[in-house]
Design a protein around this motif. Sequence first.
Motif, PDB file in Angstrom:
ATOM      1  N   SER A 124      60.349  15.447  11.101  1.00 40.19           N
ATOM      2  CA  SER A 124      59.286  14.796  10.341  1.00 40.19           C
ATOM      3  C   SER A 124      58.142  15.776  10.107  1.00 40.19           C
ATOM      4  N   ARG A 125      57.652  15.801   8.867  1.00 34.66           N
ATOM      5  CA  ARG A 125      56.522  16.655   8.506  1.00 34.66           C
ATOM      6  C   ARG A 125      55.521  15.833   7.707  1.00 34.66           C
ATOM      7  N   ASP A 126      54.275  15.956   8.082  1.00 34.85           N
ATOM      8  CA  ASP A 126      53.218  15.230   7.384  1.00 34.85           C
ATOM      9  C   ASP A 126      52.721  16.087   6.227  1.00 34.85           C
ATOM     10  N   ARG A 127      53.082  15.717   5.011  1.00 34.89           N
ATOM     11  CA  ARG A 127      52.667  16.441   3.814  1.00 34.89           C
ATOM     12  C   ARG A 127      51.627  15.642   3.017  1.00 34.89           C
ATOM     13  N   SER A 128      50.951  14.727   3.685  1.00 36.00           N
ATOM     14  CA  SER A 128      49.954  13.903   3.007  1.00 36.00           C
ATOM     15  C   SER A 128      48.762  14.751   2.581  1.00 36.00           C
ATOM     16  N   GLY A 129      48.167  14.361   1.466  1.00 33.64           N
ATOM     17  CA  GLY A 129      46.965  15.036   0.998  1.00 33.64           C
ATOM     18  C   GLY A 129      45.734  14.520   1.715  1.00 33.64           C
ATOM     19  N   PRO A 130      44.579  15.110   1.472  1.00 29.76           N
ATOM     20  CA  PRO A 130      43.345  14.664   2.133  1.00 29.76           C
ATOM     21  C   PRO A 130      42.935  13.284   1.640  1.00 29.76           C
ATOM     22  N   ALA A 131      42.262  12.530   2.504  1.00 30.29           N
ATOM     23  CA  ALA A 131      41.766  11.206   2.133  1.00 30.29           C
ATOM     24  C   ALA A 131      40.617  11.344   1.136  1.00 30.29           C
ATOM     25  N   LEU A 132      40.592  10.466   0.142  1.00 36.49           N
ATOM     26  CA  LEU A 132      39.564  10.495  -0.891  1.00 36.49           C
ATOM     27  C   LEU A 132      38.598   9.336  -0.678  1.00 36.49           C
ATOM     28  N   LEU A 133      37.307   9.640  -0.713  1.00 37.58           N
ATOM     29  CA  LEU A 133      36.278   8.615  -0.586  1.00 37.58           C
ATOM     30  C   LEU A 133      36.147   7.879  -1.911  1.00 37.58           C
ATOM     31  N   LYS A 134      36.457   6.571  -1.901  1.00 40.46           N
ATOM     32  CA  LYS A 134      36.396   5.775  -3.120  1.00 40.46           C
ATOM     33  C   LYS A 134      35.019   5.138  -3.324  1.00 40.46           C
ATOM     34  N   SER A 135      34.430   4.624  -2.251  1.00 41.38           N
ATOM     35  CA  SER A 135      33.142   3.966  -2.386  1.00 41.38           C
ATOM     36  C   SER A 135      32.491   3.826  -1.020  1.00 41.38           C
TER      37      SER A 135
END
Length: 220
Positions: free
Chosen positions: A49-60
Motif C-alpha cells: 500500500s502506498r499513499d499517493r493522496s494530494g495535499p488537503a485543500l482549504l475550501k472555507s
Amino acid sequence: MTTPIGRLSGRMPGWVKVLSTLVLLFAVLLAGIRLIGLPGLKDVFGTESRDRSGPALLKSIQDISRYEAASGNFQVVVDLEKDAKYLPDALRGSRTLYVGAGSVDAYVDLGKVGEDAVRVDEDRTSATLRLPHARLGDPALDPERSYAVSKQRGLFDRLGDLFSDNPNGEQAVQKLAVRHIGDAAKESGLTARAEANTTEMLEGLLRSLGFEDVRITYEG
C-alpha cells in the motif's frame, strides 16, 4: 456413434451450461486465491500500500458560535438483508451484520442570542438570559470502532466482487447505522443535558464577574 454422455450433453438446457461454466470458473479462481496464500508465494504475490493522496485543500472557514455542551456515544447493530426475486439466496442475495459506533453532539447556539435576550439590572448584580433550546448535531460514525461482523453473499454476488472493485460496499449499512444512531440520540435526553451544562457554565461565569442573581431560560 454417439456416446450416452454426448447425447446427454447435447440435451442439457442452455442455462445449465452457463451455470456449470460459472461454477467451474469460480472454483478455478478460488484455487488461484488459495495458491497465492501458500507459504513461500506470499512475498511474490503480496501487495503493498502506498499513499499517493494530494495535499488537503482549504475550501472555507466558518466562525463557530455554538457551545458544545454534551456529547453522547452510541453503538448499534445493523442487520441488512437484500433478496432477489425468483432466485434463491444461494445464487443472488446478501446479508450483512454490521456494528456501528458513533457520537452525537448537543449544542446551544449562542450566536442567535439577541440584545433583547440579555437583561442586566443597574447595580449589575442580577442578570437574566433567554437562550435558544439545545439542538443535536449530525451523527458521526467512528470508522475505528465500526466493523462488519459477517457477510453472506450469493454465488453471483461473490463472482461480481471478484471482477469489480466496489469501495462503497458497506455504504448502505453505514447509512443505516448513522440513521439509527441519530434516532437513539433523540430519545436519549442529550439536549436536556446540554441545557443543564450550559446553564451551569454561564452561571459560574457570571457569578465570577460579580453577579449574585443569575436566571437562564430556554425558548424557541
